[in-house]
Design a protein around this motif. Structure first.
Motif, PDB file in Angstrom:
ATOM      1  N   MET A   1      -3.553  15.959  67.418  1.00  0.00           N
ATOM      2  CA  MET A   1      -1.859  16.368  67.204  1.00  0.00           C
ATOM      3  C   MET A   1      -1.025  16.247  68.588  1.00  0.00           C
ATOM      4  O   MET A   1      -1.633  16.442  69.507  1.00  0.00           O
ATOM      5  CB  MET A   1      -2.259  17.930  66.642  1.00  0.00           C
ATOM      6  N   GLN A   2      -0.139  15.820  68.463  1.00  0.00           N
ATOM      7  CA  GLN A   2       0.693  15.462  69.365  1.00  0.00           C
ATOM      8  C   GLN A   2       1.509  16.805  69.594  1.00  0.00           C
ATOM      9  O   GLN A   2       2.363  17.477  68.770  1.00  0.00           O
ATOM     10  CB  GLN A   2       1.662  14.214  69.129  1.00  0.00           C
ATOM     11  N   THR A   3       1.772  16.873  70.879  1.00  0.00           N
ATOM     12  CA  THR A   3       2.470  18.064  71.603  1.00  0.00           C
ATOM     13  C   THR A   3       3.840  17.987  71.338  1.00  0.00           C
ATOM     14  O   THR A   3       4.267  16.696  71.991  1.00  0.00           O
ATOM     15  CB  THR A   3       2.036  18.337  73.032  1.00  0.00           C
ATOM     16  N   GLU A   4       4.817  18.887  71.182  1.00  0.00           N
ATOM     17  CA  GLU A   4       6.012  18.688  71.306  1.00  0.00           C
ATOM     18  C   GLU A   4       6.621  19.297  72.562  1.00  0.00           C
ATOM     19  O   GLU A   4       5.949  20.277  73.180  1.00  0.00           O
ATOM     20  CB  GLU A   4       6.668  19.954  70.140  1.00  0.00           C
ATOM     21  N   LEU A  20       4.013  22.635  81.233  1.00  0.00           N
ATOM     22  CA  LEU A  20       2.789  23.586  81.238  1.00  0.00           C
ATOM     23  C   LEU A  20       3.397  24.867  80.469  1.00  0.00           C
ATOM     24  O   LEU A  20       4.323  25.566  81.006  1.00  0.00           O
ATOM     25  CB  LEU A  20       2.369  24.078  82.597  1.00  0.00           C
ATOM     26  N   GLY A  21       3.031  25.046  79.268  1.00  0.00           N
ATOM     27  CA  GLY A  21       3.598  26.111  78.209  1.00  0.00           C
ATOM     28  C   GLY A  21       3.015  27.458  78.852  1.00  0.00           C
ATOM     29  O   GLY A  21       1.659  27.672  78.993  1.00  0.00           O
ATOM     30  N   LYS A  22       3.857  28.400  78.348  1.00  0.00           N
ATOM     31  CA  LYS A  22       3.163  30.064  78.459  1.00  0.00           C
ATOM     32  C   LYS A  22       2.591  30.168  79.700  1.00  0.00           C
ATOM     33  O   LYS A  22       1.436  30.856  79.672  1.00  0.00           O
ATOM     34  CB  LYS A  22       2.421  30.305  77.292  1.00  0.00           C
ATOM     35  N   ARG A  23       3.188  29.908  80.682  1.00  0.00           N
ATOM     36  CA  ARG A  23       2.439  30.065  82.252  1.00  0.00           C
ATOM     37  C   ARG A  23       1.837  31.434  82.338  1.00  0.00           C
ATOM     38  O   ARG A  23       0.829  31.807  83.106  1.00  0.00           O
ATOM     39  CB  ARG A  23       3.400  29.827  83.228  1.00  0.00           C
ATOM     40  N   GLU A  24       2.818  32.312  81.999  1.00  0.00           N
ATOM     41  CA  GLU A  24       2.438  33.913  82.238  1.00  0.00           C
ATOM     42  C   GLU A  24       1.821  34.434  81.412  1.00  0.00           C
ATOM     43  O   GLU A  24       1.049  35.576  81.220  1.00  0.00           O
ATOM     44  CB  GLU A  24       3.667  34.620  82.544  1.00  0.00           C
ATOM     45  N   GLN A  25       1.532  33.856  80.028  1.00  0.00           N
ATOM     46  CA  GLN A  25       0.731  34.730  79.011  1.00  0.00           C
ATOM     47  C   GLN A  25      -1.041  33.716  78.844  1.00  0.00           C
ATOM     48  O   GLN A  25      -1.851  34.384  79.265  1.00  0.00           O
ATOM     49  CB  GLN A  25       1.547  34.405  77.757  1.00  0.00           C
ATOM     50  N   ALA A  26      -0.416  32.500  78.191  1.00  0.00           N
ATOM     51  CA  ALA A  26      -1.953  31.965  77.941  1.00  0.00           C
ATOM     52  C   ALA A  26      -1.403  30.510  78.114  1.00  0.00           C
ATOM     53  O   ALA A  26      -0.984  29.900  77.198  1.00  0.00           O
ATOM     54  CB  ALA A  26      -2.418  31.886  76.292  1.00  0.00           C
ATOM     55  N   PRO A  27      -1.779  29.942  79.409  1.00  0.00           N
ATOM     56  CA  PRO A  27      -1.100  28.617  79.685  1.00  0.00           C
ATOM     57  C   PRO A  27      -1.631  27.359  78.791  1.00  0.00           C
ATOM     58  O   PRO A  27      -2.831  27.617  78.414  1.00  0.00           O
ATOM     59  CB  PRO A  27      -1.575  28.401  81.241  1.00  0.00           C
ATOM     60  N   PHE A  28      -0.899  26.507  78.416  1.00  0.00           N
ATOM     61  CA  PHE A  28      -1.318  25.476  77.966  1.00  0.00           C
ATOM     62  C   PHE A  28      -0.689  24.097  78.461  1.00  0.00           C
ATOM     63  O   PHE A  28       0.402  24.276  78.759  1.00  0.00           O
ATOM     64  CB  PHE A  28      -1.224  25.339  76.195  1.00  0.00           C
ATOM     65  N   GLU A  29      -1.595  22.945  78.401  1.00  0.00           N
ATOM     66  CA  GLU A  29      -0.856  21.680  79.043  1.00  0.00           C
ATOM     67  C   GLU A  29      -0.275  21.089  77.895  1.00  0.00           C
ATOM     68  O   GLU A  29      -0.756  20.681  77.095  1.00  0.00           O
ATOM     69  CB  GLU A  29      -2.162  20.913  79.734  1.00  0.00           C
ATOM     70  N   CYS A 141       8.013  34.452  77.316  1.00  0.00           N
ATOM     71  CA  CYS A 141       8.172  32.951  77.551  1.00  0.00           C
ATOM     72  C   CYS A 141       8.404  33.028  79.020  1.00  0.00           C
ATOM     73  O   CYS A 141       8.899  33.718  79.838  1.00  0.00           O
ATOM     74  CB  CYS A 141       9.568  32.657  76.848  1.00  0.00           C
ATOM     75  N   SER A 142       7.939  31.699  79.629  1.00  0.00           N
ATOM     76  CA  SER A 142       8.315  31.520  81.185  1.00  0.00           C
ATOM     77  C   SER A 142       8.848  30.275  81.468  1.00  0.00           C
ATOM     78  O   SER A 142       8.839  29.690  82.657  1.00  0.00           O
ATOM     79  CB  SER A 142       6.616  31.527  81.860  1.00  0.00           C
ATOM     80  N   LEU A 143       9.609  29.526  80.578  1.00  0.00           N
ATOM     81  CA  LEU A 143      10.700  28.442  80.884  1.00  0.00           C
ATOM     82  C   LEU A 143      11.637  28.930  81.708  1.00  0.00           C
ATOM     83  O   LEU A 143      12.112  29.841  81.966  1.00  0.00           O
ATOM     84  CB  LEU A 143      10.928  27.980  79.492  1.00  0.00           C
ATOM     85  N   LEU A 144      11.890  27.770  82.726  1.00  0.00           N
ATOM     86  CA  LEU A 144      13.031  27.800  83.489  1.00  0.00           C
ATOM     87  C   LEU A 144      14.125  27.159  83.059  1.00  0.00           C
ATOM     88  O   LEU A 144      13.919  26.237  82.230  1.00  0.00           O
ATOM     89  CB  LEU A 144      12.626  27.242  84.737  1.00  0.00           C
ATOM     90  N   PHE A 145      15.478  27.486  83.235  1.00  0.00           N
ATOM     91  CA  PHE A 145      16.474  26.536  82.948  1.00  0.00           C
ATOM     92  C   PHE A 145      17.635  26.959  83.868  1.00  0.00           C
ATOM     93  O   PHE A 145      17.726  27.645  84.855  1.00  0.00           O
ATOM     94  CB  PHE A 145      17.083  27.319  81.516  1.00  0.00           C
TER      95      PHE A 145
END
Length: 175
Positions: A1-4, A20-29, A141-145
């Motif tokens: 499955m391709q990551t969005e 790197l998603g969900k850094r503070e919760q459950a990180p996923f590459e 959410c741990s995304l920066l903007f």
């Protein structure tokens, strides 16, 4: 499955930290394979064709990504500046002309794209929006903007996702 991929950062270097998603919760590459990094470069608009990427270059990209994240989030360690400076000081190929005096569409190498990201980060960190690099206010959410709004009071990485969820939760809490 391709990551969005996520494109809410407002700058390529900030969007790169979201690989790197969900850094503070459950990180996923989001770039677990070299092909994913090549696709990110293409989808980011930094190149028209996905570049060839070796596992070693992917590892260097992750090192740069983490240095950028720490610099943007105010948690940098001394080595992070060195990582960014090493990449930003590399030479980039210049534009080229064909014999018909048209611009030649050169495909940059993956390392050239990492240099471009490092230079974008330096421009951001030394420019007028340095004080407007934010982390999403959503708990999950741990995304920066980069907050480019006129009042500089943006709280969410995206009103379509985190902002909408927060407003709906506040609305339900009133009932």
């Amino acid at each position: 499955m391709q990551t969005e991929f996520t494109w809410v950062g407002g700058r390529p270097s900030v969007d790169f930290t979201a690989t790197l998603g969900k850094r503070e919760q459950a990180p996923f590459e989001r770039i677990p394979e070299v092909g994913d990094l090549a696709r990110w470069f293409q989808e980011s608009g930094l190149t028209r064709q996905p570049p060839a990427i070796s596992p070693a270059v992917r590892g260097m990209a992750i090192e740069l990504r983490e240095a950028l994240y720490r610099l943007f989030s105010g948690t940098a360690v001394a080595a992070d500046v060195g990582v960014v400076n090493r990449w930003s000081s590399r030479r980039l190929p210049g534009p080229r002309l064909t014999s018909e005096l048209a611009l030649e569409d050169a495909s940059p190498e993956a390392t050239d794209l990492l240099t471009t990201l490092a230079r974008d980060a330096i421009d951001l960190l030394t420019g007028p929006y340095v004080g407007r690099i934010r982390s999403c206010a959503a708990d999950d959410c741990s995304l920066l903007f980069v907050d480019t709004s006129r009042p500089g009071q943006r709280r969410w990485c995206s009103m379509n996702t985190c902002g909408a969820r927060a407003k709906m939760a506040a609305y339900r809490a009133v009932d």
